[in-house]
Design a protein around this motif. Structure first.
Motif, PDB file in Angstrom:
ATOM      1  N   LEU A   1      46.135  39.130  26.247  1.00 34.63           N
ATOM      2  CA  LEU A   1      45.964  40.361  27.007  1.00 34.63           C
ATOM      3  C   LEU A   1      45.835  41.573  26.089  1.00 34.63           C
TER       4      LEU A   1
ATOM      5  N   THR B   1      42.670  44.127  25.688  1.00 36.46           N
ATOM      6  CA  THR B   1      42.820  45.578  25.789  1.00 36.46           C
ATOM      7  C   THR B   1      42.221  46.264  24.559  1.00 36.46           C
TER       8      THR B   1
ATOM      9  N   LEU C   1      41.432  34.324  34.062  1.00 40.54           N
ATOM     10  CA  LEU C   1      40.330  35.281  34.255  1.00 40.54           C
ATOM     11  C   LEU C   1      39.006  34.530  34.331  1.00 40.54           C
TER      12      LEU C   1
ATOM     13  N   ARG D   1      33.661  38.296  34.076  1.00 35.94           N
ATOM     14  CA  ARG D   1      34.176  39.600  33.680  1.00 35.94           C
ATOM     15  C   ARG D   1      33.512  40.136  32.405  1.00 35.94           C
TER      16      ARG D   1
ATOM     17  N   ASP E   1      40.765  53.299  31.016  1.00 34.32           N
ATOM     18  CA  ASP E   1      41.464  52.491  32.017  1.00 34.32           C
ATOM     19  C   ASP E   1      40.486  51.606  32.789  1.00 34.32           C
TER      20      ASP E   1
ATOM     21  N   PHE F   1      40.347  47.546  32.605  1.00 30.43           N
ATOM     22  CA  PHE F   1      40.476  46.816  33.868  1.00 30.43           C
ATOM     23  C   PHE F   1      39.299  45.861  34.054  1.00 30.43           C
TER      24      PHE F   1
ATOM     25  N   SER G   1      40.133  42.903  31.613  1.00 31.84           N
ATOM     26  CA  SER G   1      41.394  42.165  31.686  1.00 31.84           C
ATOM     27  C   SER G   1      42.025  42.184  33.067  1.00 31.84           C
ATOM     28  N   GLY G   2      41.523  43.023  33.952  1.00 34.35           N
ATOM     29  CA  GLY G   2      42.098  43.085  35.292  1.00 34.35           C
ATOM     30  C   GLY G   2      43.405  43.837  35.347  1.00 34.35           C
ATOM     31  N   GLU G   3      43.738  44.572  34.307  1.00 32.97           N
ATOM     32  CA  GLU G   3      45.008  45.312  34.300  1.00 32.97           C
ATOM     33  C   GLU G   3      44.771  46.765  33.894  1.00 32.97           C
ATOM     34  N   GLY G   4      45.765  47.591  34.168  1.00 30.26           N
ATOM     35  CA  GLY G   4      45.793  48.935  33.589  1.00 30.26           C
ATOM     36  C   GLY G   4      45.076  49.998  34.387  1.00 30.26           C
TER      37      GLY G   4
ATOM     38  N   HIS H   1      44.606  52.880  37.035  1.00 24.41           N
ATOM     39  CA  HIS H   1      45.409  53.811  37.828  1.00 24.41           C
ATOM     40  C   HIS H   1      44.657  54.183  39.091  1.00 24.41           C
TER      41      HIS H   1
END
Lengths: 314, 288
Positions: free
Chosen positions: B82, B86, B168, B172, B245, B249, B252-255, B257
């Motif tokens: 991860l 990022t 994942l 992506r 961000d 995302f 990684s599909g995260e982070g 807002h």
């Protein structure tokens, strides 16, 4: 060579459509007034020579007509539209005063690129042949000589097959042969019904290409007429020069000296008065091949001194 | 040889009222399609840039070098799928942003000093096609800069472990590339804005002053998790943070807002408007 001119009627009496017009135009740069209530209209089929000393406002007027700048006051029209509207420039071709080309693009690519802006452009190969540039079509523009770049810029003005071509000092820095090639292209263009607006410091060039001469000084039109009209106008100014010079014998002696003055320089004794500048043009006119009047030899030297100019081709 | 002048539309007779004034008529003003103009300008841009290969190569390898020097030596990052993703997303965006800001901020300012660009403004084309034609090659070259980043990331970090059985999907990766390029748009507009507003010497200084703080505060060098609280909160309103961000995302599909996408859109519209304004203003007063 006689120039076939669709319109040789006196200015103002023309019945052909107005292609470009400036009305009471004012434009200032800081405190300097480049244009001061100038009005001018150009009718289809005319070849207008715009004559005037450096700083008279010629290039500013052209930048307004081409949509590069907005006037402070007054109105400017190009093909009945505001020149800032790109559509107004579809039938307009321009050769700018500054010689500048995309350094890394090849000549053929440059012509293709400019041609892409017009609905029915002249084929690139044909245009290059016309202007004697076909051999160097695959050279990068930065590798061309100054004269070749200048020729390219005039060719670009014609690529869109425009109805009006504006040339700002098209042949400055060209040798006699190159200038003759360009003049021939412009005569061909005119003979097919094209309209020209040319600025130049050389009355000879205006005589070769234009049917109407507009003299601009200090941001306004001070004379507008046929080439002959303007020549007779400057002939009167000659008398004024002589009268003023007599009051200053020391400077008169300098004018008479055999030393030729360098062309672009204003003689040190010459203040910015219209009479003396007209005298400069008159000397140019008198020494050109087309001139009928012969001035006394004492008036010969000017900053268009014939001593430093190449002789016309036989 | 064909004629040097196009056949003119029928001239009005002198007896007609208003005959001396040329009316704009449809046939004479049929301009080439806008797409054709964009294509012509893009082609000229790409050719001009390819003729100076050093410039293209240096901007292409820049993000890859940053990845090699700053991320690959950190084992704590490269061992964690991860964290690797990022870091890759952050540096990819860093490359896109620097390419857009520098090429356009400084490039346009330099070009404006060249009389050829004022000649181009006398051609029958408005400000929009040349502006789009600047974005397309910029994206093309940025795209080529992203490929080696992905290759190095796949070979030298644990990033590939996150895909497939790691949870994942592989789609992506191409999606992220598109998102990164789109996230560069506000910086492209910022570059245009600076380029049209400043002379070339001023543009060099302004671009650098804008670029590094923006990249740092946007979390492209250090992840925002390492930020002090105040900087983390402040950076949420920056376009660079929003772009970062969204980019992270996408891969990684995260982070992401809540406000990131909205923030990015608002900045793109705002800076795009400023760029267009600066371009129009430039037409009016090129020389002073």
């Amino acid at each position: 060579m006689p120039v076939p001119a669709p319109t040789l009627a006196a200015p103002g009496e023309s019945t052909t459509p107005v292609l470009a017009a400036a009305t009471d135009v004012t434009k200032s740069f800081g405190r300097a007034k480049a244009l001061n209530g100038l009005s001018l209209s150009i009718n289809a089929g005319e070849a207008v020579g715009l004559l005037g000393p450096n700083g008279a406002g010629k290039s500013t007027l052209i930048s307004l007509l081409c949509g590069l700048r907005r006037p402070d006051a007054g109105s400017v029209e190009m093909f009945g539209r505001n020149p800032l509207d790109p559509k107004s420039r579809l039938q307009l071709g321009i050769t700018p005063q500054a010689t500048s080309v995309p350094q890394t693009l090849k000549l053929r690519e440059t012509v293709d690129f400019v041609a892409a802006h017009y609905p029915e452009p002249t084929p690139t190969a044909e245009l290059l042949v016309r202007f004697g540039l076909a051999d160097m079509a695959d050279k990068q523009c930065g590798a061309l000589s100054g004269g070749q770049q200048r020729r390219l810029l005039v060719a670009l003005a014609l690529v869109g097959r425009p109805r009006l071509v504006v040339l700002d000092e098209p042949t400055t820095g060209l040798d006699v042969d190159a200038r003759e090639t360009l003049w021939q292209q412009l005569r061909d263009y005119r003979s097919q019904g094209g309209t020209l607006l040319i600025t130049s410091h050389y009355l000879e060039e205006i005589q070769a290409l234009a049917s109407r001469v507009v003299v601009v000084d200090r941001g306004t039109v001070i004379a507008d007429g046929s080439v002959d009209d303007i020549r007779s106008h400057v002939a009167i100014s000659k008398v004024t020069l002589e009268a003023r010079c007599r009051r200053r014998p020391s400077t008169l002696g300098r004018t008479r000296s055999a030393r030729p003055l360098r062309a672009p320089e204003r003689p040190p004794w010459s203040p910015r008065t219209p009479t003396r500048r007209c005298a400069g043009w008159s000397a140019t006119a008198s020494n050109s091949a087309a001139s009928k009047s012969t001035p006394p030899p004492s008036r010969k030297p000017s900053w268009h001194s014939p001593a430093i100019r190449k002789p016309p081709r036989p | 040889m064909s004629a040097l002048i196009r056949p003119t539309p029928a001239r009005p007779t002198p007896s007609e009222p208003g005959a001396a004034r040329q009316k704009p008529d449809a046939a004479a003003t049929a301009a080439p399609a806008r797409a054709a103009l964009v294509l012509a300008h893009s082609k000229a841009q790409i050719l001009e840039q390819l003729r100076i290969p050093v410039a293209v190569i240096s901007s292409t390898v820049f993000p890859t070098l940053a990845l090699l020097f700053f991320v690959i030596p950190q084992e704590s990052v490269t061992a964690d799928p991860l964290a690797s993703l990022t870091a890759i997303a952050q540096l990819a965006l860093f490359g896109v942003m620097s390419s857009f800001l520098f090429n356009y901020g400084i490039g346009i300012a330099e070009e404006r000093a060249n009389p050829w660009s004022s000649y181009l403004r006398t051609l029958p084309v408005g400000p929009v096609p040349p502006t789009i034609a600047r974005a397309l090659p910029a994206m093309l070259f940025a795209f080529f800069a992203l490929l080696p980043v992905l290759v190095i990331g796949a070979l030298l970090t644990a990033a590939p472990e996150a895909f497939g059985d790691g949870g994942l999907s592989w789609w992506r990766v191409p999606l992220a590339v598109l998102v990164w390029l789109a996230c560069g748009l506000p910086f492209l507009a910022l570059g245009l804005f600076i380029g049209y507003l400043c002379t070339s010497k001023v543009a060099v200084a302004v671009t650098q002053v804008v670029f590094f703080p923006m990249a740092f505060a946007g979390g492209m060098m250090l992840p925002p998790a390492a930020f002090p609280y105040w900087l983390d909160v402040f950076s949420l309103i920056l376009p660079s943070r929003a772009a970062r961000d969204v980019s992270v995302f996408a891969l990684s599909g995260e982070g992401l807002h809540a406000g990131s996408v909205l923030c990015l859109i608002v900045w793109t519209v705002l800076l795009g408007g400023l760029a267009l304004w600066a371009n129009r203003r430039d037409q009016g007063r090129h020389f002073r």
